[in-house]
Enzyme design. Structure first.
Site, PDB file in Angstrom:
ATOM      1  N   GLY A 388       0.827  -1.198   0.000  1.00  0.00           N
ATOM      2  CA  GLY A 388       0.000   0.000   0.000  1.00  0.00           C
ATOM      3  C   GLY A 388       0.858   1.242   0.000  1.00  0.00           C
ATOM      4  CG  PHE A 392       4.830  10.580   6.089  1.00  0.00           C
ATOM      5  CD1 PHE A 392       5.283  11.885   6.078  1.00  0.00           C
ATOM      6  CD2 PHE A 392       3.834  10.233   6.976  1.00  0.00           C
ATOM      7  CE1 PHE A 392       4.762  12.823   6.954  1.00  0.00           C
ATOM      8  CE2 PHE A 392       3.300  11.164   7.861  1.00  0.00           C
ATOM      9  CZ  PHE A 392       3.767  12.471   7.845  1.00  0.00           C
ATOM     10  CE  LYS A 413       2.045   2.966   9.040  1.00  0.00           C
ATOM     11  NZ  LYS A 413       1.335   3.944   9.895  1.00  0.00           N
ATOM     12  CG  MET A 462      -1.734  -6.182  12.549  1.00  0.00           C
ATOM     13  SD  MET A 462      -1.799  -7.250  14.000  1.00  0.00           S
ATOM     14  CE  MET A 462      -3.512  -7.092  14.443  1.00  0.00           C
ATOM     15  CD  GLU A 463      -0.987 -12.617  10.463  1.00  0.00           C
ATOM     16  OE1 GLU A 463       0.002 -13.173  10.958  1.00  0.00           O
ATOM     17  OE2 GLU A 463      -1.795 -11.933  11.140  1.00  0.00           O
ATOM     18  N   GLY A 465      -5.395  -7.292   7.657  1.00  0.00           N
ATOM     19  CA  GLY A 465      -5.528  -5.893   7.274  1.00  0.00           C
ATOM     20  C   GLY A 465      -6.496  -5.114   8.140  1.00  0.00           C
ATOM     21  CG  ASP A 506      -8.379   9.141  12.505  1.00  0.00           C
ATOM     22  OD1 ASP A 506      -9.594   9.074  12.257  1.00  0.00           O
ATOM     23  OD2 ASP A 506      -7.503   9.056  11.623  1.00  0.00           O
ATOM     24  NE  ARG A 510     -10.149   6.584   8.516  1.00  0.00           N
ATOM     25  CZ  ARG A 510     -11.210   7.188   9.025  1.00  0.00           C
ATOM     26  NH1 ARG A 510     -12.399   6.611   8.895  1.00  0.00           N
ATOM     27  NH2 ARG A 510     -11.096   8.337   9.676  1.00  0.00           N
TER      28      ARG A 510
END
Length: 732
Positions: A388, A392, A413, A462-463, A465, A506, A510
């Protein structure tokens, strides 16, 4: 034949019966054809072999089962051959300190039988060992480990901070006849920190007229580092109406200021970072009637044992410090002249009490990274693929291999090239936040890479998602109790954050990640990013972007973010989970959502949503933030629901999404005395004339009749949407 009383031979009344494997055809008995059988004598016809069985020969008394199909000893020959069930599905584990609730779905294939039961096998898996051993000790199963007819069990009295594997096996009446191949699904969990077990052994070392010296053994299950002990004592004759409490760092204490020749009752309890354990039983001690002292015979032995233990601990710490710097990925990258003070950057860190420290309060933001995140060596990380993209840079999956540890899957990330120093600081600030958390329902930070490029943040993988996408992919595939288990995990993580003084700001489906065991973990600890994937999800204010559909009214209006505003967001998450990832407020614009919520409108219950869960949502959506439940209360509520599944059977009434916008505080239509009064109140002058010609017997029929006129005459030619809620029209 037989002889009558008159001496004549008589023919017996009756007829011939066909034997097993034969049927009557006229006056003869004929053998059963292949594919048919007859298991008892009589004149019945041969029966066709039941499903999954066959009879290749003529005259069969029964049909043999096909390969991998079986018939138990108690099954009649007319019953179809069956097979063992498949494995249980969708196992979910709900961890609560040292207990776990296991819940699973019914096997996809019951083998053609209704007598399916379940066995649960507990195995303890020690670090570094390839094989697990059977659980021993006082592990309890509620209601029991074998012969379960329901799909849930509670396992209690486990050890803290320990890995366990549970195998849930499905069986039916023919499972013992099948080859040795167990049909089970395994789930591995790690128990949380827990309060220590009670102190069981207390010794009297010395007594005098006014004092008693005591020592005790550490609890059998400390469940972590003992921070201190609470010693509570009082005179026996006062029956706890007046008592004294002392704090002891070690396993001994001297009680001073006592009365001579008096009996005292005493209880001790230990404290870890998880809180106080249960108190010991009441021990009875008596002061001396005179001035001489009595020494306990074991006092020297205890002193030697304690000294030895302290020496071993100190030696272990020295060895750890000498060897720890050699391990890949564990260096803290301190400056040589940096001094470690108990007040880190002005933040007082109390022993045993975790509090969140805002990394933005550091004068040098890089100091926060070194304080809370481990520096990893880039050579320990292998990137497999890009999964994904973020604000950033790219998000990848990969593997982390550290010396003396097995390789683990991680999410990575990366910070894109050409970044500014501000972007680098914002990117790493999330790691500074995440590194302060340690909870099974919070995404775990493995470390950061800041000394080489690309700059990386490495977390556990985390498999499954994000929760919203996962639920949409598996629409209506989970039981209500499994969904409640997911919600309980999210609430537990939020309780931890709230206790630490951290406000997420937040919270949304999601931003919840799901692993292979269906454990939900709170993630995404930076609200500064732009929600590029959904331009409608955020609303720009002077203070930055706000995810409107998930945010409490006071946070939208005044940027007042608290744990109470997180509770509002949690209510939206509950709605998302129960609707399997549906978008809150559907196609409404952000401005419409703000206006509707401010006027008191609330989302309706999702389809088949239990009334108790919808009530929890409404409680979270209280306009007055002080009336919303705290996260510890939410966890308690969900625990009660899980323990009492029957409370989830009452379904909330689910009006259509259009009726969601029915104004509960609007004026009652029966209060208007005329049609024109009502039309004037609606302030829709262009449409009045159509209604003025109609007659009404009473105001009670006004809404129904006006709705019919509106649909038949007005709507095709004009748009009066502001009327529709008041008229009960549910078609958009």
């Amino acid at each position: 034949m037989y002889c009558s009383t008159e001496g004549e031979w008589l023919v017996p009344i009756g007829k011939c019966l066909c034997d097993i494997g034969h049927e009557s055809r006229g006056v003869t008995c004929q053998v059963c054809r292949p594919g048919f059988y007859k298991s008892s004598p009589g004149n019945l016809r041969c029966s066709k072999c039941p499903p999954h069985s066959h009879a290749h020969l003529e005259g069969s008394a029964h049909c043999s089962c096909e390969k991998n199909f079986f018939r138990s000893e108690t099954d009649p020959t007319s019953m179809a051959c069956t097979r063992p069930p498949s494995s249980p599905r969708n196992v979910i584990s709900i961890i609560n300190e040292t207990s776990v609730i296991l819940d699973w779905g019914w096997p996809a294939d019951s083998g053609g039988r209704k007598d399916v039961t379940f066995n649960v096998v507990c195995k303890r898996c020690s670090a570094g060992k390839r094989q697990c051993e059977a659980c021993r000790g006082a592990v309890r199963f509620l209601p029991r480990p074998t012969g379960l007819s329901n799909t849930t069990v509670t396992v209690a009295d486990l050890l803290a901070h320990t890995n366990y594997t549970f195998e849930i096996e499905a069986l039916n009446g023919v499972s013992p006849l099948a080859p040795a191949h167990r049909q089970f699904t395994a789930v591995t969990i790690t128990t949380n920190q827990a309060a220590p077990s009670p102190v069981t052994v207390i010794r009297k070392d010395r007594t005098s007229r006014n004092s008693i010296s005591l020592s005790w053994l550490e609890p059998e299950r400390p469940n972590g580092i003992i921070l201190d002990y609470e010693v509570k004592f009082y005179e026996k004759q006062e029956q706890e109406t007046s008592y004294t409490i002392l704090r002891a760092k070690g396993t001994n204490v001297t009680l001073n200021g006592l009365k001579p020749d008096t009996v005292y009752l005493l209880q001790i309890r230990a404290r870890t970072a998880a809180g106080y354990g249960a108190s010991s039983r009441k021990f009875e001690f008596e002061t001396s009637p005179d001035s001489f002292s009595i020494s306990g015979e074991n006092s020297q032995v205890m002193l030697i044992a304690i000294s030895s233990a302290v020496a071993i601990i100190l030696l272990s710490v020295v060895v750890y410090l000498l060897l720890g710097s050699r391990f890949c990925g564990y260096s803290k990258s301190k400056h040589p002249d940096e001094k470690r003070l108990p007040f880190g950057n002005g933040h007082l860190r109390l022993p045993g009490i975790q509090t969140y420290v805002d990394p933005h309060t550091y004068e040098d933001p890089s100091q926060a990274i070194h304080e809370f995140a481990r520096e990893l060596d880039a050579s320990c990380i292998a990137i497999d693929k890009v999964v994904g993209a973020g604000e950033f840079g790219e998000v990848c999956s990969g593997r982390l291999k550290q010396p003396s540890k097995k390789e683990t899957s991680v999410a990575i990330k990366t910070l894109k090239a050409g970044y500014t120093e501000t972007q680098r600081r914002d990117f790493l600030s999330e790691a500074s936040i995440m590194g302060q958390f340690d909870h099974p329902n919070i995404i775990r930070l493995e470390g950061v890479v800041t000394r080489s490029k690309p700059v990386m943040i490495v977390t556990e993988y985390m498999e499954n998602g994000s929760l919203d996408s996962f639920l949409r992919r598996h629409d209506a595939q989970f039981t209500v109790i499994q969904l409640v288990g997911m919600l309980r995990g999210i609430a537990s993580g939020m309780k931890y954050l709230s206790d630490m003084g951290y406000v997420h700001r937040d919270l949304a489906a999601r931003n919840i990640l799901v692993n292979s065991n269906l454990v939900c973990k709170v993630s995404d600890f930076g609200l500064s990013r732009v929600l590029e994937d959904d331009p409608e999800a955020a609303y720009t204010t002077r203070g930055g972007k706000i995810p409107i559909r998930w945010t409490a009214p006071e946070a939208i209006a005044y940027r007042k973010f608290t744990s109470a505003s997180d509770a509002w967001s949690y209510g939206i998450v509950v709605w998302e989970v129960m609707s399997y990832g549906e978008r809150p407020y559907w196609e409404m614009s952000n401005q419409d959502v703000i206006k509707a919520v401010d006027e008191g409108y609330r989302l309706p219950p999702p389809m088949d949503c239990p009334a108790t869960l919808y009530q929890l949502m409404l409680d979270c959506w209280q306009k007055e933030r002080n009336n919303r439940p705290k996260f510890d209360q939410i966890v308690s509520i969900l625990d009660k629901l899980i323990r009492n599944p029957g409370s989830l059977k009452i379904i909330a009434n689910a009006p259509s999404r259009e009726n969601m916008l029915l104004d509960r505080t609007g004026a009652d239509i029966t209060t208007f005395r005329s049609m024109r009064d009502w039309l004037e109140s609606m302030q829709t002058l262009p449409c009045k004339d159509i209604f003025n010609g109609a007659t009404y017997s009473s105001c009670n029929t006004l809404a129904k009749t006006s709705a019919e006129i509106y649909l038949a005459e007005v709507r095709p030619a004009a748009t009066c949407p502001e009327w529709e809620p008041a008229m009960g029209i549910t078609t958009l």
